[in-house]
Design a protein around this motif. Structure first.
Motif: not given
Lengths: 976, 976
Positions: A399-401, A403-406, A447-452
């Motif tokens: 899930v974290f990855l 976020g990173c990719v998108t 950065a927020s997008h990584l978790f949201d």
């Protein structure tokens, strides 16, 4: 005792048989009219005789040396009969005769080794006296007694009580050996051995299930399941610890509650190993708990004058009043050094308590065999939890990855970072801050997008189901262990009242003028009311303290923020947010760790004040209080961040102020999720690292050093080599229960499940921590602590309830985090209700309301209004409010209500769907694994079959009159 | 068998004692070297001898008359020894000898009384043959056998199997008497008696807890509790049934699992009454279940050619294959008539199964004693439920009365009824309906207030907590009963596989070419897949049917409504709504009742198709399916009314149409709550009245009549007088389990809790129904049905889960009813957000939106537009939409979203608060009552104490050589 036992059992066997051989048994009893008991009491008398011998001064200081010097001849004789050789008591926990195993050790205080002789003479005297007249002990010679009393009444009294208690233990059939101030000055040891007869009797009372002769084939469900099992087994073969008992066994001994009348069912060929060491010690402990001590007194410091005679029950009140100082069973042997033969402890140390084999399964069977079911269940639970964390950690990382990719495709953050949008934001603080461009928040938005992101919602649902699966999996595992450990029909008994409770009851009954009937006195609600009130007040106060601390940290943040804003250094300003967030999180962490210890102590104090009746209720109440306090402590800052921060700030022109002039803190543009995430990360990592390293490794080491410092340092090494088992164990730390371990894990479980929507890496951190935690705890149990008393337990008790409660709360908390803390719902609503083209383009603009800068309250408008290079007339702020030019300026807009409705609807749907799914999973997975329930059923049938066969065998023998043993009884043909 | 048993036990007692008297026992055995078993087998031989006697034709037709003619002499001899007189077998259920009690009866089919002799001769022959050679039975003389086989192979085969089974029963020690076609032609009876030895053995296997000699004082918690109990007891003294066992007893016999080795613990002075009749029959049933019948066949109709030999287990497969037709234990005696001596059944009939004592408590102890624990638990549960309904009914009535009293002060209904407001409403149907004045809805508005007021919210919360309290109270009651009934350590065993399951397994193993290992064959998921698919498809289909029915009723309402509107009679029009509502509700009711029966049958059929393994899983699966179907059936119309009706109608100018031209039905102005209420009222009352009267009273009567019609009517009265107990019971209806009773109650519980927010009188109706229900069921059990086999049970099983599920669902359903169906939230929102003066004045106007009549779709505008006497330009309708003159005409307004948010927020708050409160109540009230847990603890200690005393007593006797039995000596001052 071996030979006598044999005779004894043989006789019983015949009785059970009811065959013609009975005459033989009868005769053998006839020949020794006093029976085995007679001989037994002879032994005992011999032992009493040793005391005068001792007094005569044959061998002072080491009184037991003489006392048992009489013993070896008899023991040796018996040993030769039994082909046994006495063992070296230095290596093995045996009495001086090297035959009778030490099953339990009590220690007590010995003040002056010099005066031992005299005192023991006296105590022996009065003991004898008491046995004859049974009058109060210290009055046989008023004058002398009075003198003595004044001298060291306290110690004397304790000795008397010890002697009475020991006499009662002898009545129960236990055998004892005393050792006073031999190597460790000031400490007396009472070594206790339970002979075979006592073990059998108690095993029957305790309904201990023991393996019978009968073996049966264990079927592992259907053939497919069996194949899968076989495959898994092969794959995981390298992960199994080498303790020689982990392969899935296809045969199991049928077990049956031990009964002396049914001895023929059991394989008693090796009596020494029939009951293993943990069973022996728990049997002895059972007797110690039960044995009464009529003349015992509970003496509080400075209460010498009140001589409170009351009936105390068991070792716990004696420990409570200081008659004995410690009570513990012995470890099986040494872990290392030349003396170390192969023993369970050593195997455990090598195959379990080692970091190098962190990837292996735990040898649960051996752990249970050595430490008992309760400890076994803890480690089994920890193992299941850790295992279950693996998939959660993997999904979390994915899930974290994701976020990173998108992050590059995320339209809202692209819009924020797009210079062309040119949005002017309202200042984030009064006067000193100025208007700012939204594009400067580009970094946090990304950065927020990584978790949201959308995957977070999926992950929250996944983790809710994961929690249910975990609970279910554990229930099944527990059931399986219950079956393997023969606990399926075990019932937990309510334990004895605690010593403190009895003392309070006694005090209460003394207060009443007329002596009431003994049994009816107990502590009612009225008696406990003051304690209850204190507890409620204290708990409320402590929770207020927690809230105050959080508020303090908020104030710290707000004030530092303002101060930093005021500073003129530009490099300061850019890093302001990150600095403040991180320092605040660290401060929070430190406070949490400190308060954790404080709250733990307060909870214990409050529980002691409450005077619960039994150990079990004491434990439950303590756990409950500790849990509430520690939980509030750990989660209040997080809850504040997730749900309150940035929500009570008012609006431009009408801000809310605290403490005079501080504006409440806002969230970053992309929501508070980012900050929540940082906080969680620091708390989890920091808490685990500090608590693990400092409290679990450092402190025990320190304590051990302190304990050993009492002895002369130069002699220490020499001593180490000559110390007996019970002396070595004396230096180990006492076992304080599993609660701190469980508590730590529960708080971690809370971190993993409660806010998982905001921090998908939590399971990974937890997993890494637990891999270390298992081995750390294992090391502690095997090497650092005294052996715990083996406690039978079917389940993990109140902890399961807490886990269950947490996983329920997790559902609703995650629902709120997703719908209120993250921007998930506003995005969705925009996309489907307001977006012109069905995409998120324009979303950022949609979330920002307009503010006419002329509406600023006087004195709050920014001083450097031209900071951006142009005159700002309308600035934007993040909220859904009507624009200044509408009929209802700055009122909540229709969008606000629509989004609020959507958020609430999401909470309802999420909560109920996830709860339904959890309940469905719960219902779908049977609590008792299919194969186990079949097995249990089979066992019952087998038992009936076994008995029916025996019946018919017996009938046959009776009818035919054939005395030859029937094939079923491959039992010791003892009478032969 | 009495005398022998005595000798036998005496011997055992001595063995257990192990005293010097042993010689005597030994000698007595010596004198009869073959032992009691020898004599026993002699009896058996005698019985076999009777068959040839029978064949010789001394007494045909009544074969057992002869068979047992040998018996009475011996029996009488023994009876005289035992001072017992044989009893008249007509009055009491005894064998012909009047001594051996009939514990169980099996019946079977006897085709031609004439051919009995020949056949029995043959069967005897082969039986003998089989015993000698143990080869397949029907092949001793190939030619003859082949002939016979063709003649009536089927019957013959069944007889053979019966004989094998009976032989196996004799092996197990049971005694039997046969009676063929005596008074009831075509029916053979096999009466079974379990002798003392068998009873003891089985009681030991079943771990039956029996009372020991030892009595102990039961403490009822603290002294205050005790006083309160005493008081309550005095007050309710008149409410207690007169069965002489209901007073709260202060002493209880310590009970201990029966064991032959510990017979000295039990009071065996009266062996006939030590095991009561229900225990005896359940012991026999246990043996019947277990006994194997190796040569049994499962023969399906038209499958004669496949001779399927397989190992069948127990009576159930024999019943399934028609070898026996019925199996039942006997009632204790007659209820009325001259023959009726005092017996438990008669007492139950007088003190329980009578409407005249409806206000009294039930004699649960006696019910349990007579019917066993499972039935006892059902009635205890029904009693607790009924009792708990009393407060709920009272509060419900108060809430209703509050509605009645405040109807005059209700501002919204006053506003509706106020002529001055002069609000013109839009027409409720197209074309034929015209505009109408709101004031005409005055009546419904006032009526709605009765069920839709502030008290309703309180009542919904109250009932959610009530449900939790009820569950908790029941758990405690259950625990208390478990303690009183000595079931605390009882474990439910998995039962034997069902006959159908075994048949399917066998079929499967036959299909496979290579014969697999017998034990491993079982039905896997793959085998069951077709059944599962059918079940899923059928369930979905049936639920669709239910939905279709509801939709049909809706269409009925809509079309009738339109038709009535079109009619010109004005009196019709005014009563339109009420008429349609009531007829629709009645149609619904009738459909529900019919479909209930249909669904019940389908669920059973589906479950049989599934072939569950055990009876328990069969029952659970059946209950589950039945529950889903019946529940859907009963609640779909109500759910439609509560949540969907009036919500999917569109808006004026854009109505939603179904089936071409029918507009979806609207609710009355004041919401649908009123109609929901009518529907609930009719469903509850109607269902209870019809189902109770018709199905529970009428149908059983009819069935009984049909059964008795088979016998000549003229002889009937004479027969009635001469019939034996087992023949009388044969005419009673078979016991079909408690599931229908439970199911009815669960659906009722659903009605009471699920929609209680809309119908506060539901608990009252339920209460009235249950008071009748208890006595009705009681009458049925005591007089109409055969005695059920006593089944031990600790709890009510799956029903508890269902109740728990319902009470959870109730919380969310009630939350939705309050927030969406009632006007509670809009009123609240208006009062606090929009009202100018903080009151509800203006609320009605606020809820109505404006519609410009020129926006009607062409052809839908009312034809009589001038009906009201003036030209209508703007009409009003109930919704929150923007007015025609705004920027966004007819869009949902800001109010709509705000109220929606408020409604959703209320649901979240209500659900979580009530769930939290429920969990808190659940946690607060311990599952095990305090005094019971203390009692259980005490019992355990007492048992250990008792044994320790005996140990020491025995030891003492052994040592001293004193043969006199010590009376539970309060500890030996031994070795003194």
């Amino acid at each position: 005792m071996k030979g006598e036992d044999d005779v004894n059992t043989a006789r019983k066997d015949e009785e059970a048989d009811g065959s013609g051989e009975k005459l033989l048994g009868f005769n053998s009893t006839e020949e020794q009219p006093s029976g085995p008991r007679g001989q037994d009491s002879m032994w005992r008398n011999e032992k009493y005789e040793t005391v005068p011998l001792d007094v005569k001064g044959i061998d002072e200081d080491n009184s037991k040396g003489t006392r048992d010097s009489l013993y070896p001849q008899a023991a040796l004789r018996k040993a030769q009969q039994g082909n046994e050789r006495p063992k070296d008591p230095k290596l093995w926990p045996y009495f001086q005769d090297g035959l009778r195993r030490i099953d339990y050790v009590l220690t007590y205080h010995v003040q002056k080794p010099q005066s031992t002789r005299k005192l023991s003479a006296k105590s022996c005297l009065c003991f004898k006296f008491r046995r004859e007249q049974s009058s109060p002990p210290a009055h046989e010679d008023p004058e002398l007694a009075a003198q003595e009393q004044r001298l060291d009444y306290h110690e004397d009294d304790q000795r008397l009580r010890r002697e009475e208690f020991e006499e009662n233990l002898r009545e129960m059939g236990l055998e004892m050996e005393r050792e006073e101030g031999n190597k460790i000055p000031g400490v007396g040891f009472l070594k206790i051995h339970a002979p075979w007869e006592v073990l059998c009797r108690e095993a029957e009372f305790m309904k201990l299930k023991m393996p019978t002769f009968k073996k049966y084939k264990v079927s592992h469900g259907s053939s497919i399941v069996e194949k899968v099992n076989m495959f898994v087994q092969k794959v995981t073969a390298t992960l199994q610890p080498k303790v020689g008992e982990n392969r899935v066994e296809n045969e199991k001994y049928l077990s049956y509650p031990f009964s002396r009348e049914k001895q023929h069912l059991f394989d008693l060929s090796d009596r020494n190993s029939f009951f293993d060491s943990k069973t022996r010690s728990s049997i002895v402990y059972e007797i110690l708990k039960r044995t009464k001590c009529t003349r015992a007194k509970y003496i509080m410091a400075q209460q010498y004058s009140t001589r409170l005679n009351f009936m105390c029950t068991g070792i716990s009140s004696l420990l409570g009043s200081g008659v004995y100082t410690e009570a513990y069973p012995l470890h099986d042997g040494d872990i290392d050094g030349i003396n170390a033969e192969a023993n369970d402890r050593k195997i455990l140390c090598e195959e379990w308590a080692s970091y190098s084999i962190f990837y292996k399964y735990q040898p649960i069977g051996l752990i249970r065999k050595y430490f008992g079911e309760k400890v076994g269940l803890y480690f089994a639970w920890l193992g299941v939890y850790t295992q279950m964390l693996i998939p959660a950690a993997i999904v979390g990382v994915i899930v974290f990855l994701y976020g990173c990719v998108t992050v590059e495709d995320n339209i809202p953050s692209m819009e924020v970072c797009d210079e062309r949008n040119n949005i002017t934001m309202c200042p984030i603080c009064d006067r000193v801050c100025s208007y700012w461009k939204l594009v400067t928040a580009c970094g946090t938005a990304r950065a927020s997008h990584l978790f949201d992101n959308a995957a977070t919602v999926f992950f929250a649902i996944f983790m809710a189901l994961w929690a249910t699966m975990f609970m279910e999996h554990w229930k099944r595992r527990q059931m399986r262990l219950n079956y393997i450990w023969d606990l399926t029909s075990f019932e937990d008994a309510e334990s004895q009242p605690r010593a403190e409770y009895e003392f309070h009851v006694m005090k209460k009954s003394l207060k009443k003028e007329k002596p009431p009937k003994e049994e009816n006195v107990k502590l009612t609600c009225r008696d406990r009311m003051p304690a209850y009130m204190t507890i409620i007040v204290m708990m409320v106060f402590l929770i207020c303290v927690t809230l105050a601390i959080v508020f303090g940290v908020v104030l710290y943040r707000v004030s530092i923020m303002t101060a930093l804003h005021m500073s003129s250094t530009p490099s300061f300003r850019t890093n302001i947010r990150a600095t403040v967030k991180t320092t605040a999180a660290i401060i929070n962490l430190i406070i949490i760790i400190i308060m954790d210890e404080v709250y733990g102590a307060i909870a214990r104090w409050l529980t002691i004040m409450e005077v619960p009746k039994t150990d079990k209720s004491f434990e439950e109440r303590l756990i409950f209080k500790t849990f509430i306090l520690k939980f509030a402590n750990a989660f209040t800052p997080i809850v504040y961040l997730a749900f309150f921060r940035g929500r009570i700030i008012g609006r431009p022109g009408k801000y809310i102020y605290v403490m005079g002039s501080y504006r409440m803190e806002e969230c970053a543009h992309a929501g508070c999720l980012m900050e929540l995430c940082i906080q969680l990360c620091i708390t989890m990592l920091g808490k685990q690292l500090i608590q693990n390293n400092l409290f679990e490794i450092g402190v025990p080491k320190l304590k051990k050093m302190l304990r050993q410092r009492k002895i002369d340092k130069k002699h220490q090494e020499e001593l180490d080599k000559t110390l007996h088992r019970h002396e070595k164990d004396h230096f180990l730390g006492p076992f304080v229960g599993l609660n701190p371990e469980y508590m730590e894990m529960i708080i971690q479980f809370g971190m993993v499940t409660l806010f998982v929507a905001s921090f998908p890496l939590a399971p990974l951190f937890a997993l890494l921590n637990n891999i270390i935690e298992i081995r750390l705890d294992a090391k502690k149990f095997v090497t650092e602590l005294r052996r715990p008393i083996a406690v039978r337990a079917k389940d993990i008790g109140i902890w399961y309830t807490l886990l269950r409660g947490l996983s329920k709360v997790a559902v609703i908390v995650n629902a709120f985090v997703i719908s209120f803390t993250s921007d998930f719902i506003p995005r969705l609503v925009y996309q489907y209700m307001y977006s012109p083209d069905g995409t998120l383009h324009g979303f950022v603009n949609h979330t920002l309301s307009y503010f006419n800068v002329s509406h600023f309250q006087p004195g709050t408008e920014p001083t450097e209004s031209m900071h951006l290079g142009y005159k700002v007339e309308v600035c934007r702020y993040k909220d859904y409010r009507d624009p200044p030019w509408s009929d209802t300026p700055y009122e909540f807009s229709r969008q606000f209500w629509a989004i609020l409705a959507a958020r609430l609807a999401f909470v309802i749907v999420f909560q109920n769907v996830v709860m339904l799914m959890s309940d469905f999973v719960d219902w779908l997975i049977p609590d008792i694994p299919k194969d186990i329930s079949i097995q249990i059923h089979n066992e019952r049938n087998l038992i009936v079959e076994l008995f029916m066969k025996q019946e018919q065998g017996k009938k046959y023998r009776n009818t035919i009159g054939d005395p030859s043993p029937q094939p079923l009884r491959s039992r010791p043909s003892s009478q032969a």
